[in-house]
Design an enzyme around this catalytic site. Structure first.
Site, PDB file in Angstrom:
ATOM      1  N   GLY A  78       7.033  16.349  -1.693  1.00 41.08           N
ATOM      2  CA  GLY A  78       8.319  16.264  -1.025  1.00 41.08           C
ATOM      3  C   GLY A  78       8.496  17.463  -0.119  1.00 41.08           C
ATOM      4  O   GLY A  78       7.823  18.484  -0.273  1.00 41.08           O
ATOM      5  N   ARG A  79       9.407  17.328   0.828  1.00 41.66           N
ATOM      6  CA  ARG A  79       9.688  18.474   1.699  1.00 41.66           C
ATOM      7  C   ARG A  79      11.102  18.366   2.225  1.00 41.66           C
ATOM      8  O   ARG A  79      11.696  17.277   2.264  1.00 41.66           O
ATOM      9  CB  ARG A  79       8.696  18.566   2.858  1.00 41.66           C
ATOM     10  CG  ARG A  79       8.771  17.432   3.857  1.00 41.66           C
ATOM     11  CD  ARG A  79       7.754  16.381   3.608  1.00 41.66           C
ATOM     12  NE  ARG A  79       7.780  15.319   4.607  1.00 41.66           N
ATOM     13  CZ  ARG A  79       7.222  15.383   5.790  1.00 41.66           C
ATOM     14  NH1 ARG A  79       6.608  16.481   6.168  1.00 41.66           N
ATOM     15  NH2 ARG A  79       7.273  14.352   6.612  1.00 41.66           N
ATOM     16  N   GLY A  87       9.743   3.175  -2.022  1.00 45.47           N
ATOM     17  CA  GLY A  87      10.583   2.052  -2.419  1.00 45.47           C
ATOM     18  C   GLY A  87      10.473   1.694  -3.887  1.00 45.47           C
ATOM     19  O   GLY A  87       9.711   2.279  -4.650  1.00 45.47           O
ATOM     20  N   GLY A  96       1.541  10.799   8.330  1.00 43.53           N
ATOM     21  CA  GLY A  96       0.474  11.781   8.138  1.00 43.53           C
ATOM     22  C   GLY A  96      -0.885  11.289   8.567  1.00 43.53           C
ATOM     23  O   GLY A  96      -1.701  12.069   9.076  1.00 43.53           O
ATOM     24  N   ASP A 133      11.398   5.214   3.078  1.00 45.12           N
ATOM     25  CA  ASP A 133      10.693   6.089   4.014  1.00 45.12           C
ATOM     26  C   ASP A 133      10.089   5.327   5.186  1.00 45.12           C
ATOM     27  O   ASP A 133      10.068   5.831   6.309  1.00 45.12           O
ATOM     28  CB  ASP A 133       9.647   6.942   3.296  1.00 45.12           C
ATOM     29  CG  ASP A 133       8.718   6.157   2.380  1.00 45.12           C
ATOM     30  OD1 ASP A 133       8.703   4.909   2.434  1.00 45.12           O
ATOM     31  OD2 ASP A 133       8.004   6.802   1.588  1.00 45.12           O
ATOM     32  N   THR A 134       9.623   4.093   4.955  1.00 47.78           N
ATOM     33  CA  THR A 134       9.049   3.334   6.069  1.00 47.78           C
ATOM     34  C   THR A 134      10.116   2.939   7.071  1.00 47.78           C
ATOM     35  O   THR A 134       9.872   2.940   8.283  1.00 47.78           O
ATOM     36  CB  THR A 134       8.321   2.087   5.556  1.00 47.78           C
ATOM     37  OG1 THR A 134       7.399   2.467   4.539  1.00 47.78           O
ATOM     38  CG2 THR A 134       7.559   1.407   6.682  1.00 47.78           C
TER      39      THR A 134
END
Length: 503
Positions: free
Chosen positions: A26-27, A91, A420, A250-251
């Site tokens: 995570g960031r 998800g 990434g 996230d997608t």
């Protein structure tokens, strides 16, 4: 979402904090936006490793909340004022709260074995075709629906005591704000939503006897979820910052940041998973979509992300983990260099084969797959890595051809790769060569960029999705890869099709 109209005046520089949780790390990223360009700065990065606890693979939620507080504290020490916070995650996974809002158990990891056999049991009650027609979601054993059915089958007491279901970004936002909510894009991955209404499917809950009281009204991306709890704000030395429901999946956030200015593009969000697809205005729940393994998930602007979930870089990540464990440590860049020196097309893999799903000794699984399918067996890190990267590119071609020929009936001119994996020039070139068309790579930080852009839109600084993509195009460089035109890829693809046809 319906983006707020831009206010028209000169926008002062504003800072937004995006928390981006992947399946292994995570960031916290700070986005500084001046109305035209956005600049990124990493505030904090941390591991997100699941824990095997009492026989179940679970997410270490307390650790994740602790890391979020560390990021907020770092902003306080730096004297940075933040106008908003957004959270996106992978998800399907979720936490359950009791009637007093207390977490009943740590969220279970989607790779946990509890859902084994559940899909077959579910299809005995509702056929694959009917369930796909109700939800538009492709079948993965880890979908939220099957996780809940596993809990019901196993008489899990947490399900009986639960009053509220929160998906991972919503659960993390609840930990920060004390406000419960469910965001559309993350809920759309669950196989519990009606894709036409963009709301919960009463039919799915009724047919499977699942408790509908677990659900909350579905928020659209950009909704204000709440502000930081006063005790967290004091602990971290910050103000009571607004927390927005961004594209929680996230997608969905990554696709929102694809810097394409033409309609009809295909995207590939490349990371642990590869998500390849297109944006369409309405769901497609046809038999052709079902047979091709495509799924209908929600976009941040109310569109549908028609995409296929492909195993992605998980296989090479697990190989690296095993090699590191053996003392054969190498960075991903070194593995790419070893792959470049290895012979081409020694073998091909169906990267979505079930044998590659779970953690474990992945190099041995790759070799075992090649042995079982009567192919040459790759030896050493370079050969194994090259087989994986080549096979990913071939799978992308297979998925594009299914999309063009069986579903859309039109050609896709090119592919936009974000995430990434877009930093892997060798894989990008392999993909261009395999597809025989242009590949545009970048931005690599698309997920958190999309997260930040939705916050900026909710704040009135961006007018709509197209304007947000223009911001992404102005702010972050991309690289273009043209196909080399070698026939060796066509030969390898014929071998790949023969392999797929044996399934």
């Amino acid at each position: 979402m319906q983006f707020t109209a831009a206010r028209g005046e000169i926008v002062e520089r504003r800072n937004y904090l995006g928390f981006d949780f992947g399946a292994s790390s995570g960031r916290a990223m700070l986005g500084s936006f001046d109305g035209g360009r956005m600049e990124l700065r990493e505030i904090h990065r941390f591991d997100n490793e699941p824990v095997m606890l009492c026989g179940q693979l679970v997410w270490d939620l307390p650790r994740l909340v602790f890391e979020m507080k560390r990021a907020l504290n770092a902003l306080s020490r730096a004297g940075v004022q933040v106008s908003g916070i957004g959270i996106d995650t992978w998800g399907v996974d979720f936490g359950l709260l009791d009637a007093r809002g207390r977490l009943l158990a740590l969220p279970v990891h989607y790779r946990d074995a509890r859902t084994e056999g559940v899909m077959d049991e579910a299809f005995a009650a509702v056929s694959r075709e009917e369930l796909f027609g109700l939800t538009g979601i492709a079948f993965n054993s880890f979908n939220t629906l099957f996780q809940l059915l596993a809990m019901k089958r196993d008489r899990d007491p947490a399900l009986d005591a639960a009053q509220t279901l929160l998906f991972m970004p919503d659960l993390l936002a609840y930990c920060l704000t004390g406000v419960k909510g469910v965001e559309y894009t993350i809920a759309s991955t669950s196989q519990l939503l009606d894709p036409e209404r963009r709301d919960w499917s009463d039919a799915v809950f009724d047919r499977f006897g699942l408790p509908k009281h677990l659900t909350l009204p579905v928020d659209r991306p950009g909704a204000l979820r709440g502000t930081l709890l006063p005790q967290i704000a004091r602990e971290c030395g910050v103000g009571e910052i607004p927390v927005f429901a961004v594209g929680g999946h996230d997608t969905a956030s990554a696709v929102a940041a694809v810097p394409a200015q033409k309609d009809g593009f295909a995207y590939l969000s490349s990371g642990t998973w590869s998500l390849l697809g297109v944006e369409i205005p309405q769901p497609m729940c046809t038999r052709a979509v079902l047979d091709a393994g495509y799924t209908n998930e929600g976009g941040v602007d109310g569109s549908i992300r028609l995409l296929r979930n492909i195993m992605g870089l998980w296989i090479i990540q697990e190989c690296k983990r095993e090699w590191d464990r053996r003392g054969e440590e190498a960075g991903y860049g070194e593995l790419v260099e070893l792959a470049k020196r290895a012979p081409a097309f020694k073998a091909v893999l169906d990267v979505d084969d079930d044998s590659f799903l779970a953690p474990g000794d992945m190099p041995a699984r790759v070799q075992g797959y090649c042995r079982r399918t009567g192919q040459s067996v790759p030896e050493g890190r370079g050969e194994i890595a090259r087989v994986i990267y080549e096979s990913l590119a071939l799978k992308y071609r297979w998925a594009i051809e299914r999309l063009e020929g069986d579903i859309l009936g039109r050609r896709i001119a090119g592919l936009n790769v974000v995430g990434g994996g877009s930093k892997n020039d060798m894989l990008n070139q392999f993909t261009a060569d395999a597809l025989g068309r242009e590949v545009v790579a970048g931005p690599s930080e698309a997920t958190v960029i999309g997260n930040l852009l939705v916050q900026a839109a909710a704040d009135g600084a961006v007018s709509d999705l197209r304007a947000g993509r223009e911001v992404a195009a102005r702010s972050f460089p991309t690289r273009t890869f043209q196909p080399a035109g070698t026939g060796a890829w066509d030969d390898a693809y014929r071998r790949y099709l023969e392999l797929m046809n044996r399934r």
